[in-house]
Design a protein around this motif. Sequence first.
Motif, PDB file in Angstrom:
ATOM      1  N   ASP A   1       0.816  -1.222   0.000  1.00  0.00           N
ATOM      2  CA  ASP A   1       0.000   0.000   0.000  1.00  0.00           C
ATOM      3  C   ASP A   1       0.846   1.268   0.000  1.00  0.00           C
ATOM      4  O   ASP A   1       0.317   2.367  -0.017  1.00  0.00           O
ATOM      5  CB  ASP A   1      -0.986  -0.004   1.176  1.00  0.00           C
TER       6      ASP A   1
ATOM      7  N   GLY B   1      -2.027   2.965  -4.166  1.00  0.00           N
ATOM      8  CA  GLY B   1      -2.868   4.140  -4.446  1.00  0.00           C
ATOM      9  C   GLY B   1      -2.355   4.871  -5.675  1.00  0.00           C
ATOM     10  O   GLY B   1      -3.122   5.261  -6.562  1.00  0.00           O
TER      11      GLY B   1
ATOM     12  N   LYS C   1      -3.989   5.401  -9.421  1.00  0.00           N
ATOM     13  CA  LYS C   1      -4.173   6.741 -10.015  1.00  0.00           C
ATOM     14  C   LYS C   1      -3.591   6.772 -11.439  1.00  0.00           C
ATOM     15  O   LYS C   1      -4.177   7.359 -12.344  1.00  0.00           O
ATOM     16  CB  LYS C   1      -3.462   7.769  -9.124  1.00  0.00           C
TER      17      LYS C   1
ATOM     18  N   GLN D   1      -2.289  12.648  -5.303  1.00  0.00           N
ATOM     19  CA  GLN D   1      -2.317  11.282  -4.766  1.00  0.00           C
ATOM     20  C   GLN D   1      -1.185  11.084  -3.757  1.00  0.00           C
ATOM     21  O   GLN D   1      -1.360  10.484  -2.700  1.00  0.00           O
ATOM     22  CB  GLN D   1      -2.176  10.272  -5.913  1.00  0.00           C
TER      23      GLN D   1
ATOM     24  N   ASP E   1      -2.128  12.601  -0.598  1.00  0.00           N
ATOM     25  CA  ASP E   1      -3.066  11.731   0.136  1.00  0.00           C
ATOM     26  C   ASP E   1      -2.324  10.585   0.808  1.00  0.00           C
ATOM     27  O   ASP E   1      -2.585  10.228   1.949  1.00  0.00           O
ATOM     28  CB  ASP E   1      -4.096  11.097  -0.816  1.00  0.00           C
ATOM     29  N   ASP E   2      -1.350  10.005   0.094  1.00  0.00           N
ATOM     30  CA  ASP E   2      -0.653   8.831   0.612  1.00  0.00           C
ATOM     31  C   ASP E   2       0.326   9.180   1.733  1.00  0.00           C
ATOM     32  O   ASP E   2       0.500   8.407   2.667  1.00  0.00           O
ATOM     33  CB  ASP E   2       0.155   8.142  -0.509  1.00  0.00           C
TER      34      ASP E   2
END
Length: 544
Positions: free
Chosen positions: A247, A251, A255, A331, A334-335
């Motif tokens: 993970d 993500g 994307k 992204q 976010d990660d």
Amino acid sequence: MTAQELRTMYVNFFKERRHQEIASASLLPENDPTVLFTTAGMHPLVPYLLGEKHPAGKRLTDVQKCVRTEDIDEVGDDTHCTFFEMLGNWSLGDYFKQESISMSFEFLTKYLNIPVERLAVTVFEGDELVPADEEAIEIWKSLGLSEEQIYRYGREDNWWGPAGQTGPCGPDTEIFYDMGKPKCGPNCGPSCHCGKYVEIWNNVFMQYNRKANGELELLPNKNVDTGMGFERLCMALQGKKSNYDTDVFTGMIAKIEELSGHKYGVTEQEDIAMRVIADHIRAISFSIADGQLPSNVKAGYVIRRILRRAVRYGYTFLGFNEPFLCRLVSQLVDDMGEFYPEIVKQQTLIERVIKEEEMAFLRTLDRGIRLMDNIMAKSAETKIISGEDAFVLYDTFGFPIDLSELIASEKGYTIDLEGFQVELQKQKDRARNATAIESGDWGEFAHCDNIEFLGYDCTELEGVQLTRHRTVKAKNKTMYQLVFERTPFYAEMGGQVGDTGYILSESGEKINIINTIKENNLTIHVAERIPADCTESFSLHVDT
Ligand code: SER
């Protein structure tokens, strides 16, 4: 366990054991001119390992951002990355082997619940300068590791420190996770590359300072420096075969799938491209957040090359012919934004810088790839691209030589690298011999410092005012330089070719623009002459 949980658990484990958490240092080493990037967790701590007092105390822990580019060509396989995180704990003259190894063991077996049988360790076997690390061996045995799980290796594997240079160093013990596959042969062990063993943690016992003459002098303190490869640990714990399936990356890969319309896991080439992009966007974004903009020199050039490499993979294998890397930054935020607030704060800047670079390179790439096709057609028989041709791609189109090599090798071509080096040297000599450029004074027509660049939206502009011009003489050539208040022409720096096109005055005078360059923040149009009437307004046309 998610990546985010793992970071937090690691830091908390050591905080509970009286370690002070320190923030990740910048990716750009502040006090070390010998390297371009922070390449290991201990790097920013070198002065303290050598004896300076650290303001946060003697026990430290952190998660450090690192960039290493030596293996950039391997990125795209299961495990290589240019950007990675290193979890670390340090003793600066506080605890030593016993406590260090015991804490590592406790964290792995009690907190991450890794069964003891899944561990293998390596220790220093000794040489003419330093004896075998029997103490580390005894500690591992006392914790329950069997003789078969303990491997003794030499300086190549179990010594950390600057090879051939000065600095803190010492024997280390490395901890491996056994992926559970059978051994590939009788000699299979942690140093084997068959994939059975994954190195997850290195505990270095830094007690020496290597002097210039190779002598090892004892440091004022015995220190511990540990480094745990975060992405690899996630891979082992999440039971994946690749870093990119954890993970940390899923993500981002989703994307990239969404933006490209391509699916991960269908073709190898597309998978490689997605991994390259998922890795490179991290190195680029974090470097920009730490203040390193892409440029033509040093760390800036490395970032530019990484960025261009990512664009190239996206362009060739995933059909991206518009800027796309800039659209991945959200992204990344976010990660990773929760742990690294700098990328949240700098998100807009990161996106803007990446977009500009992408725009510029996509144009160059398009022209360069067409040129490359012609070059390859020309050398179809030998399948060898000459040094001269490779040099034109490098010098005129800003193609890093490794990029040309990559494109060439995909089509079964090689590049005459020796010939390329000869051309490179010739260019250096030419530059050295070049006579000074003689510039005339600027003639100003309207004051304008900020030239608005509009080339992202259009390739033509009407009603533009000329703000200044001058005549420049270099050797026997005379050139004319024009600056407009606004322009759709894209400028290159460092001798590369920018946009070409023409300008047209209201009264119909047409003047060709043979190059566009950037100097002192001015976008300068190199023209074949100066307009007869500079006060007219002009329309500007970029060749497309
Ligand atoms: N210096 C060691 C490494 O980078 C441990 O931090 O692997």
